[in-house]
Design a protein around this motif. Structure first.
Motif, PDB file in Angstrom:
ATOM      1  N   GLU A  86       0.859  -1.191   0.000  1.00 42.31           N
ATOM      2  CA  GLU A  86       0.000   0.000   0.000  1.00 42.31           C
ATOM      3  C   GLU A  86       0.888   1.231   0.000  1.00 42.31           C
ATOM      4  O   GLU A  86       1.855   1.317   0.763  1.00 42.31           O
ATOM      5  CB  GLU A  86      -0.880   0.008   1.253  1.00 42.31           C
ATOM      6  CG  GLU A  86      -1.850   1.157   1.238  1.00 42.31           C
ATOM      7  CD  GLU A  86      -2.529   1.362   2.590  1.00 42.31           C
ATOM      8  OE1 GLU A  86      -2.753   0.396   3.331  1.00 42.31           O
ATOM      9  OE2 GLU A  86      -2.812   2.539   2.878  1.00 42.31           O
ATOM     10  N   LYS A  87       0.562   2.146  -0.897  1.00 41.54           N
ATOM     11  CA  LYS A  87       1.270   3.436  -0.912  1.00 41.54           C
ATOM     12  C   LYS A  87       0.242   4.524  -1.158  1.00 41.54           C
ATOM     13  O   LYS A  87      -0.520   4.435  -2.135  1.00 41.54           O
ATOM     14  CB  LYS A  87       2.343   3.441  -2.006  1.00 41.54           C
ATOM     15  CG  LYS A  87       3.103   4.775  -2.083  1.00 41.54           C
ATOM     16  CD  LYS A  87       4.263   4.672  -3.063  1.00 41.54           C
ATOM     17  CE  LYS A  87       4.770   6.013  -3.527  1.00 41.54           C
ATOM     18  NZ  LYS A  87       5.035   7.015  -2.531  1.00 41.54           N
ATOM     19  N   ASP A  88       0.210   5.517  -0.312  1.00 41.01           N
ATOM     20  CA  ASP A  88      -0.730   6.646  -0.413  1.00 41.01           C
ATOM     21  C   ASP A  88      -2.162   6.151  -0.648  1.00 41.01           C
ATOM     22  O   ASP A  88      -2.873   6.668  -1.524  1.00 41.01           O
ATOM     23  CB  ASP A  88      -0.313   7.591  -1.556  1.00 41.01           C
ATOM     24  CG  ASP A  88       1.114   8.094  -1.375  1.00 41.01           C
ATOM     25  OD1 ASP A  88       1.523   8.248  -0.205  1.00 41.01           O
ATOM     26  OD2 ASP A  88       1.810   8.316  -2.383  1.00 41.01           O
ATOM     27  N   GLY A  89      -2.551   5.111   0.084  1.00 36.76           N
ATOM     28  CA  GLY A  89      -3.931   4.615  -0.014  1.00 36.76           C
ATOM     29  C   GLY A  89      -4.177   3.697  -1.208  1.00 36.76           C
ATOM     30  O   GLY A  89      -5.265   3.147  -1.348  1.00 36.76           O
ATOM     31  N   LYS A  90      -3.182   3.530  -2.061  1.00 33.03           N
ATOM     32  CA  LYS A  90      -3.364   2.651  -3.235  1.00 33.03           C
ATOM     33  C   LYS A  90      -2.759   1.279  -2.954  1.00 33.03           C
ATOM     34  O   LYS A  90      -1.651   1.165  -2.447  1.00 33.03           O
ATOM     35  CB  LYS A  90      -2.674   3.243  -4.467  1.00 33.03           C
ATOM     36  CG  LYS A  90      -3.433   4.379  -5.072  1.00 33.03           C
ATOM     37  CD  LYS A  90      -2.935   4.639  -6.501  1.00 33.03           C
ATOM     38  CE  LYS A  90      -3.603   5.885  -7.049  1.00 33.03           C
ATOM     39  NZ  LYS A  90      -2.655   6.941  -7.365  1.00 33.03           N
ATOM     40  N   GLU A 130       7.725   4.691   3.205  1.00 29.44           N
ATOM     41  CA  GLU A 130       7.040   5.132   1.995  1.00 29.44           C
ATOM     42  C   GLU A 130       5.916   4.168   1.600  1.00 29.44           C
ATOM     43  O   GLU A 130       4.898   4.580   1.065  1.00 29.44           O
ATOM     44  CB  GLU A 130       8.066   5.189   0.849  1.00 29.44           C
ATOM     45  CG  GLU A 130       7.970   6.405  -0.024  1.00 29.44           C
ATOM     46  CD  GLU A 130       8.948   6.289  -1.187  1.00 29.44           C
ATOM     47  OE1 GLU A 130       8.601   6.787  -2.250  1.00 29.44           O
ATOM     48  OE2 GLU A 130      10.032   5.711  -1.042  1.00 29.44           O
TER      49      GLU A 130
END
Ligand code: BTN
Length: 243
Positions: free
Chosen positions: A203-207, A238
Motif C-alpha cells: 500500500e502506498k498513499d492509499g493505493k 514510503e
C-alpha cells in the motif's frame, strides 16, 4: 563482563540509555533492561506495547571507533541478523521483514529501534533498542499482525538467557561490520528476507498494488518489481506491506 542494568519500569529503555550514553563511563555493551516501559517507542514515533514481565524490552549501547554514516544500514542489517540467529534454534520459520522486523509464521514478534549519534561522517555510538514478544499470550485488537514466540511455537523462553543470547549475537555480527565482512551479513539477511521473490500486496498513499521484492539496496531501500515488470525503489515508511 556485560553490564546489565535491570529496572522494574522506565519510560523507555532507549530514552534512558541515550541520556546515559553521553557519559563516557558507560561502557560499550551496557544494557538497560526493563520489565515494563510506560512510554515504549517504536519506529516512526509509534508506541511499542508489551505486557510487563512477559517479554524482552531492552537497549544496548554500542560505541564505535570508526563506523561511517554510510554503513548505517549495514549495522541495521547486522542487528536484524543477530536477533534472527538467536531465535532460529527455536524454529526455522523466523524471517526478517524489510527493513528490520522479525517475523515468525508471518507475524511480527520483534521490533528494533536503532538510534545513532552522528558526528560528521561517523557514528559515535548507537543505542540499539529491541522489543521481543516472548511469552505474551494475548494482544490488543488494535495491534495488527503481532504475536509472540510462545503463541507461534509453543516454546516458553527464559528472558535473561534470551537477552544474553541476543546480546552475544549482536556483538558478534557488529564485529562483522567493523571487519567489513558485509557479504556474510547480507547473505543471511537475504536468505531470511520475508517474501523475497514472492508476490506480495503493498500500500502506498492509499493505493493497493501487487509487487515482488527483488532486493534491498545499501541505503536500506527496497526494490519492488511491479506488474508491468518495472522495478521501483522505495524508502522505509514510503510503502506498507499488507501481506
Ligand atoms: C518497532 O518495530 O517499531 C521498533 C520497536 C522497538 C521497541 C524497543 S523496546 C526497548 C526499546 N525501548 C523503546 O522505547 N523502544 C525499543
Amino acid at each position: 563482563m556485560r553490564k546489565i542494568f535491570k529496572y522494574d519500569a522506565v519510560d523507555s529503555t532507549n530514552d534512558l540509555l541515550l541520556k546515559w550514553a553521553e557519559n563516557e563511563s558507560i561502557s560499550s555493551g551496557s544494557i538497560i533492561w526493563a520489565n515494563n516501559q510506560y512510554k515504549g517507542r517504536g519506529q516512526f514515533g509509534r508506541v511499542w506495547e508489551s505486557k510487563p514481565g512477559d517479554n524482552l524490552t531492552f537497549s544496548m549501547l554500542i560505541r564505535h571507533d570508526s563506523l561511517q554514516v554510510m554503513e548505517q544500514f549495514m549495522l541495521s542489517k547486522a542487528i536484524s541478523v543477530a536477533i534472527l540467529k538467536s531465535l532460529l534454534i527455536i524454529s526455522p520459520n523466523f524471517h526478517i521483514k524489510w527493513p528490520n522486523d522479525i517475523y515468525l509464521n508471518g507475524k511480527k514478534v520483534a521490533g528494533i529501534l536503532i538510534e545513532n549519534s552522528i558526528k560528521g561522517r561517523y557514528i559515535g555510538y548507537s543505542v540499539v533498542g529491541v522489543g521481543v514478544n516472548v511469552n505474551q499470550r494475548k494482544f490488543s485488537d488494535h495491534i495488527v499482525n503481532a504475536s509472540s514466540i510462545y503463541n507461534e511455537s509453543g516454546v516458553e523462553l527464559e528472558l535473561h538467557n534470551l537477552l544474553n543470547q541476543i546480546a552475544d549475537h549482536i556483538e558478534f555480527f557488529v564485529n562483522y561490520v567493523y571487519r567489513q565482512r558485509y557479504e556474510k551479513i547480507t547473505d543471511v539477511y537475504l536468505k531470511y528476507l520475508y517474501k523475497l521473490n514472492e508476490i506480495s500486496v503493498f500500500e502506498k498513499d492509499g493505493k493497493i498494488f501487487n509487487g515482488i521484492i527483488r532486493g534491498v539496496d545499501e541505503f536500506g531501500r527496497v526494490n519492488i518489481e511491479l506488474e508491468d515488470d518495472e522495478i521501483v525503489t522505495f524508502s522505509n515508511g514510503e510503502i506498507k506491506m499488507k501481506s
